[in-house]
Design a protein around this motif. Structure first.
Motif, PDB file in Angstrom:
ATOM      1  N   GLU A 143       0.971  -1.156  -0.011  1.00  0.00           N
ATOM      2  CA  GLU A 143       0.012   0.103   0.026  1.00  0.00           C
ATOM      3  C   GLU A 143       0.628   1.201   0.005  1.00  0.00           C
ATOM      4  OE1 GLU A 143      -2.903  -0.341   3.143  1.00  0.00           O
ATOM      5  OE2 GLU A 143      -3.919  -2.026   2.249  1.00  0.00           O
ATOM      6  N   ASP A 144       2.027   1.281   0.649  1.00  0.00           N
ATOM      7  CA  ASP A 144       2.634   2.501   0.715  1.00  0.00           C
ATOM      8  C   ASP A 144       4.122   2.422  -0.082  1.00  0.00           C
ATOM      9  OD1 ASP A 144       0.916   3.289   2.747  1.00  0.00           O
ATOM     10  OD2 ASP A 144       1.873   2.484   4.165  1.00  0.00           O
ATOM     11  N   ARG A 145       4.707   1.546   0.101  1.00  0.00           N
ATOM     12  CA  ARG A 145       6.076   1.357  -0.181  1.00  0.00           C
ATOM     13  C   ARG A 145       6.288   1.152  -1.739  1.00  0.00           C
ATOM     14  NH1 ARG A 145       9.469   3.715   2.366  1.00  0.00           N
ATOM     15  NH2 ARG A 145      11.393   2.538   1.782  1.00  0.00           N
ATOM     16  N   ILE A 146       5.456   0.176  -2.468  1.00  0.00           N
ATOM     17  CA  ILE A 146       5.525   0.252  -3.868  1.00  0.00           C
ATOM     18  C   ILE A 146       4.971   1.512  -4.373  1.00  0.00           C
ATOM     19  CG2 ILE A 146       4.382  -0.893  -6.022  1.00  0.00           C
ATOM     20  CD1 ILE A 146       4.036  -3.698  -4.208  1.00  0.00           C
ATOM     21  N   PRO A 147       3.843   2.159  -4.200  1.00  0.00           N
ATOM     22  CA  PRO A 147       3.696   3.413  -4.987  1.00  0.00           C
ATOM     23  C   PRO A 147       4.748   4.639  -4.783  1.00  0.00           C
ATOM     24  CG  PRO A 147       1.461   2.768  -3.561  1.00  0.00           C
ATOM     25  CD  PRO A 147       2.794   1.677  -3.340  1.00  0.00           C
ATOM     26  N   LYS A 148       5.373   4.468  -3.446  1.00  0.00           N
ATOM     27  CA  LYS A 148       6.467   5.427  -3.123  1.00  0.00           C
ATOM     28  C   LYS A 148       7.625   5.292  -4.149  1.00  0.00           C
ATOM     29  CE  LYS A 148       8.849   7.898   0.071  1.00  0.00           C
ATOM     30  NZ  LYS A 148       9.381   8.138   1.790  1.00  0.00           N
ATOM     31  N   TYR A 149       7.936   4.021  -4.022  1.00  0.00           N
ATOM     32  CA  TYR A 149       9.172   3.604  -5.086  1.00  0.00           C
ATOM     33  C   TYR A 149       8.621   3.866  -6.597  1.00  0.00           C
ATOM     34  CZ  TYR A 149      12.270   1.655  -1.625  1.00  0.00           C
ATOM     35  OH  TYR A 149      13.091   1.223  -0.723  1.00  0.00           O
ATOM     36  N   PHE A 150       7.562   3.538  -6.949  1.00  0.00           N
ATOM     37  CA  PHE A 150       7.162   3.701  -8.235  1.00  0.00           C
ATOM     38  C   PHE A 150       6.914   5.178  -8.702  1.00  0.00           C
ATOM     39  CE2 PHE A 150       5.402  -0.465 -10.250  1.00  0.00           C
ATOM     40  CZ  PHE A 150       6.496  -1.148  -9.534  1.00  0.00           C
ATOM     41  N   ASP A 151       6.565   5.775  -7.810  1.00  0.00           N
ATOM     42  CA  ASP A 151       6.341   7.367  -8.210  1.00  0.00           C
ATOM     43  C   ASP A 151       7.871   7.855  -8.600  1.00  0.00           C
ATOM     44  OD1 ASP A 151       3.693   7.557  -7.604  1.00  0.00           O
ATOM     45  OD2 ASP A 151       3.850   8.528  -5.527  1.00  0.00           O
ATOM     46  N   HIS A 152       8.936   7.221  -7.716  1.00  0.00           N
ATOM     47  CA  HIS A 152      10.210   7.648  -7.925  1.00  0.00           C
ATOM     48  C   HIS A 152      10.718   7.437  -9.447  1.00  0.00           C
ATOM     49  CE1 HIS A 152      14.267   9.124  -6.838  1.00  0.00           C
ATOM     50  NE2 HIS A 152      14.486   7.847  -7.168  1.00  0.00           N
ATOM     51  N   PHE A 153      10.224   6.102  -9.525  1.00  0.00           N
ATOM     52  CA  PHE A 153      10.986   5.714 -11.017  1.00  0.00           C
ATOM     53  C   PHE A 153       9.987   6.450 -12.269  1.00  0.00           C
ATOM     54  CE2 PHE A 153      12.068   1.824  -8.472  1.00  0.00           C
ATOM     55  CZ  PHE A 153      13.117   2.081  -8.295  1.00  0.00           C
ATOM     56  N   GLU A 154       8.880   6.438 -11.897  1.00  0.00           N
ATOM     57  CA  GLU A 154       8.041   7.060 -12.912  1.00  0.00           C
ATOM     58  C   GLU A 154       8.531   8.426 -13.272  1.00  0.00           C
ATOM     59  OE1 GLU A 154       5.662   5.495 -14.559  1.00  0.00           O
ATOM     60  OE2 GLU A 154       4.488   7.173 -15.588  1.00  0.00           O
ATOM     61  N   ALA A 155       8.868   9.328 -12.293  1.00  0.00           N
ATOM     62  CA  ALA A 155       9.427  10.520 -12.368  1.00  0.00           C
ATOM     63  C   ALA A 155      10.688  10.612 -13.188  1.00  0.00           C
ATOM     64  CB  ALA A 155       9.743  11.220 -11.197  1.00  0.00           C
ATOM     65  N   ALA A 156      11.500   9.756 -12.639  1.00  0.00           N
ATOM     66  CA  ALA A 156      12.959   9.514 -13.231  1.00  0.00           C
ATOM     67  C   ALA A 156      12.814   9.154 -14.752  1.00  0.00           C
ATOM     68  CB  ALA A 156      13.947   8.260 -12.497  1.00  0.00           C
ATOM     69  N   LEU A 157      11.912   8.361 -15.090  1.00  0.00           N
ATOM     70  CA  LEU A 157      11.611   7.931 -16.430  1.00  0.00           C
ATOM     71  C   LEU A 157      11.141   9.120 -17.285  1.00  0.00           C
ATOM     72  CD1 LEU A 157      10.085   4.387 -16.221  1.00  0.00           C
ATOM     73  CD2 LEU A 157      11.947   5.057 -17.590  1.00  0.00           C
ATOM     74  N   GLY A 158      10.807  10.161 -16.672  1.00  0.00           N
ATOM     75  CA  GLY A 158      10.161  11.370 -17.394  1.00  0.00           C
ATOM     76  C   GLY A 158      11.256  12.376 -17.688  1.00  0.00           C
ATOM     77  N   VAL A 159      12.629  12.144 -17.234  1.00  0.00           N
ATOM     78  CA  VAL A 159      13.458  13.080 -17.363  1.00  0.00           C
ATOM     79  C   VAL A 159      13.968  13.184 -18.684  1.00  0.00           C
ATOM     80  CG1 VAL A 159      15.991  13.549 -16.803  1.00  0.00           C
ATOM     81  CG2 VAL A 159      14.252  13.124 -14.726  1.00  0.00           C
ATOM     82  N   ASN A 160      13.995  11.935 -19.503  1.00  0.00           N
ATOM     83  CA  ASN A 160      14.396  11.969 -20.803  1.00  0.00           C
ATOM     84  C   ASN A 160      13.263  11.676 -21.838  1.00  0.00           C
ATOM     85  OD1 ASN A 160      17.319  12.830 -20.789  1.00  0.00           O
ATOM     86  ND2 ASN A 160      17.338  11.021 -19.283  1.00  0.00           N
ATOM     87  N   PRO A 161      13.364  11.964 -23.034  1.00  0.00           N
ATOM     88  CA  PRO A 161      12.322  11.338 -23.812  1.00  0.00           C
ATOM     89  C   PRO A 161      12.458   9.828 -24.157  1.00  0.00           C
ATOM     90  CG  PRO A 161      13.916  12.790 -25.108  1.00  0.00           C
ATOM     91  CD  PRO A 161      14.192  13.042 -23.600  1.00  0.00           C
ATOM     92  N   GLY A 162      11.578   9.260 -24.641  1.00  0.00           N
ATOM     93  CA  GLY A 162      11.489   7.908 -25.015  1.00  0.00           C
ATOM     94  C   GLY A 162      11.296   7.004 -23.723  1.00  0.00           C
ATOM     95  N   CYS A 203       5.312   1.059 -17.174  1.00  0.00           N
ATOM     96  CA  CYS A 203       4.777  -0.378 -18.183  1.00  0.00           C
ATOM     97  C   CYS A 203       5.610  -0.188 -19.422  1.00  0.00           C
ATOM     98  CB  CYS A 203       3.574   0.188 -18.025  1.00  0.00           C
ATOM     99  SG  CYS A 203       2.458  -0.539 -16.462  1.00  0.00           S
ATOM    100  N   ALA A 204       5.570   1.058 -19.985  1.00  0.00           N
ATOM    101  CA  ALA A 204       6.042   1.249 -21.327  1.00  0.00           C
ATOM    102  C   ALA A 204       7.790   0.905 -21.261  1.00  0.00           C
ATOM    103  CB  ALA A 204       6.393   2.613 -21.893  1.00  0.00           C
ATOM    104  N   CYS A 205       8.416   1.131 -20.075  1.00  0.00           N
ATOM    105  CA  CYS A 205       9.842   0.791 -20.009  1.00  0.00           C
ATOM    106  C   CYS A 205      10.124  -0.649 -19.876  1.00  0.00           C
ATOM    107  CB  CYS A 205      10.492   1.349 -19.028  1.00  0.00           C
ATOM    108  SG  CYS A 205      12.243   0.866 -18.673  1.00  0.00           S
ATOM    109  N   ARG A 206       9.048  -1.263 -19.139  1.00  0.00           N
ATOM    110  CA  ARG A 206       9.146  -2.916 -19.156  1.00  0.00           C
ATOM    111  C   ARG A 206       8.683  -3.474 -20.328  1.00  0.00           C
ATOM    112  NH1 ARG A 206       6.277  -6.794 -21.169  1.00  0.00           N
ATOM    113  NH2 ARG A 206       6.637  -8.562 -19.956  1.00  0.00           N
ATOM    114  N   ASP A 207       7.862  -2.955 -21.214  1.00  0.00           N
ATOM    115  CA  ASP A 207       7.526  -3.556 -22.348  1.00  0.00           C
ATOM    116  C   ASP A 207       8.601  -3.145 -23.489  1.00  0.00           C
ATOM    117  OD1 ASP A 207       5.027  -3.950 -21.528  1.00  0.00           O
ATOM    118  OD2 ASP A 207       3.862  -2.540 -22.154  1.00  0.00           O
TER     119      ASP A 207
END
Ligand code: GSH
Length: 242
Positions: A143-162, A203-207
């Motif tokens: 409930e807490d840790r997965i969303p907190k980590y995933f928010d962080h990775f989602e933001a990091a994936l937004g730093v660069n295009p692609g 999800c896009a990175c995983r795919d």
């Protein structure tokens, strides 16, 4: 020059993070304990411990051999950074590469927490002896840790295009994020289904990683053994979302 990977043969475990990057990058290696058995790994570790040289504390470790010379290095994140450097697979920007290692170390932290959902009291006890604590730990993780980590990775994936963390191509963090998502989907399928829509970049990175030629070939091979309940990511339905 050749590589020997040493890791427990019956599970994907932390060795899989090393395997996936080597498979994606087309770096050949021998999977020594899978060619032998767990006892071969134990004996190799004991020999290294007695050698008088720096030795790995725990698998995975990778041994680079060049003629009579060999060099062994452990810690999954460290192995991945080392391989990136040796094979000139970095971004070319030292600050970006340091940030990518930072992300890889954060994945190491999530992996340890995923393990602790089923073994919150200790690795020396059976899951059956710590089920009550595991239920409490898993609820907080889901409930807490997965969303907190995933928010962080989602933001990091937004730093660069692609789809990848870097603009130009995949790197070690992408292959490790793939494995993290696969492991969490195996362990917590109901919770991960709830979260999927909130993390389009993850999800896009995983795919995209799944479609890399080296990864696609590996996933279709018998070298990719299934997740199981001896590994880090375990599916105990009672630990997933209700
Ligand atoms: N931080 C290390 C952890 C290594 C580790 O915990 N390896 C496990 C298998 S996944 C092991 O065999 N541990 C034995 C021990 O800790 O005594 C890494 O990421 O490589």
């Amino acid at each position: 020059m050749s590589y020997d990977l040493w890791y427990w043969p019956g599970i994907q475990g932390r060795g899989e993070f090393v395997r996936l990057f080597m498979e994606a990058a087309g770096i050949p290696y021998r999977d020594r304990a899978r060619q032998g058995d767990a006892q071969a790994l134990v004996e190799d570790m004991e020999a290294r411990e007695k050698s008088g040289a720096f030795a790995p504390y725990a698998p995975p470790y990778l041994v680079a051999k060049d003629g009579a010379d060999e060099f062994a290095i452990a810690q999954a994140a460290h192995i991945l950074a080392w391989l990136t450097d040796r094979h000139d697979l970095g971004s070319g920007d030292p600050q970006t590469d340091l940030h990518l290692i930072q992300l890889q170390l954060t994945i190491t932290d999530v992996v340890a927490e995923a393990h602790d959902t089923h073994h919150p009291l200790g690795g020396g006890l059976y899951y059956e002896d710590q089920k009550h604590a595991a239920a409490t730990r898993a609820k907080g993780f889901r409930e807490d840790r997965i969303p907190k980590y995933f928010d962080h990775f989602e933001a990091a994936l937004g730093v660069n295009p692609g789809a990848f963390f870097r603009a130009d191509r995949f790197g070690h963090v992408d292959t490790s994020l793939f494995q993290l998502v696969e492991g969490l989907r195996y362990a917590f399928p109901r919770r991960m289904a709830e979260l999927a829509a909130d993390y389009p970049r993850i999800c896009a990175c995983r795919d995209e990683v799944a479609e890399l030629p080296g990864i696609a070939a590996y996933l279709n091979s018998d070298r990719r053994i299934p997740f199981n309940e001896d590994g880090i990511f375990r599916h105990y339905p009672e630990l997933d979302a209700p």
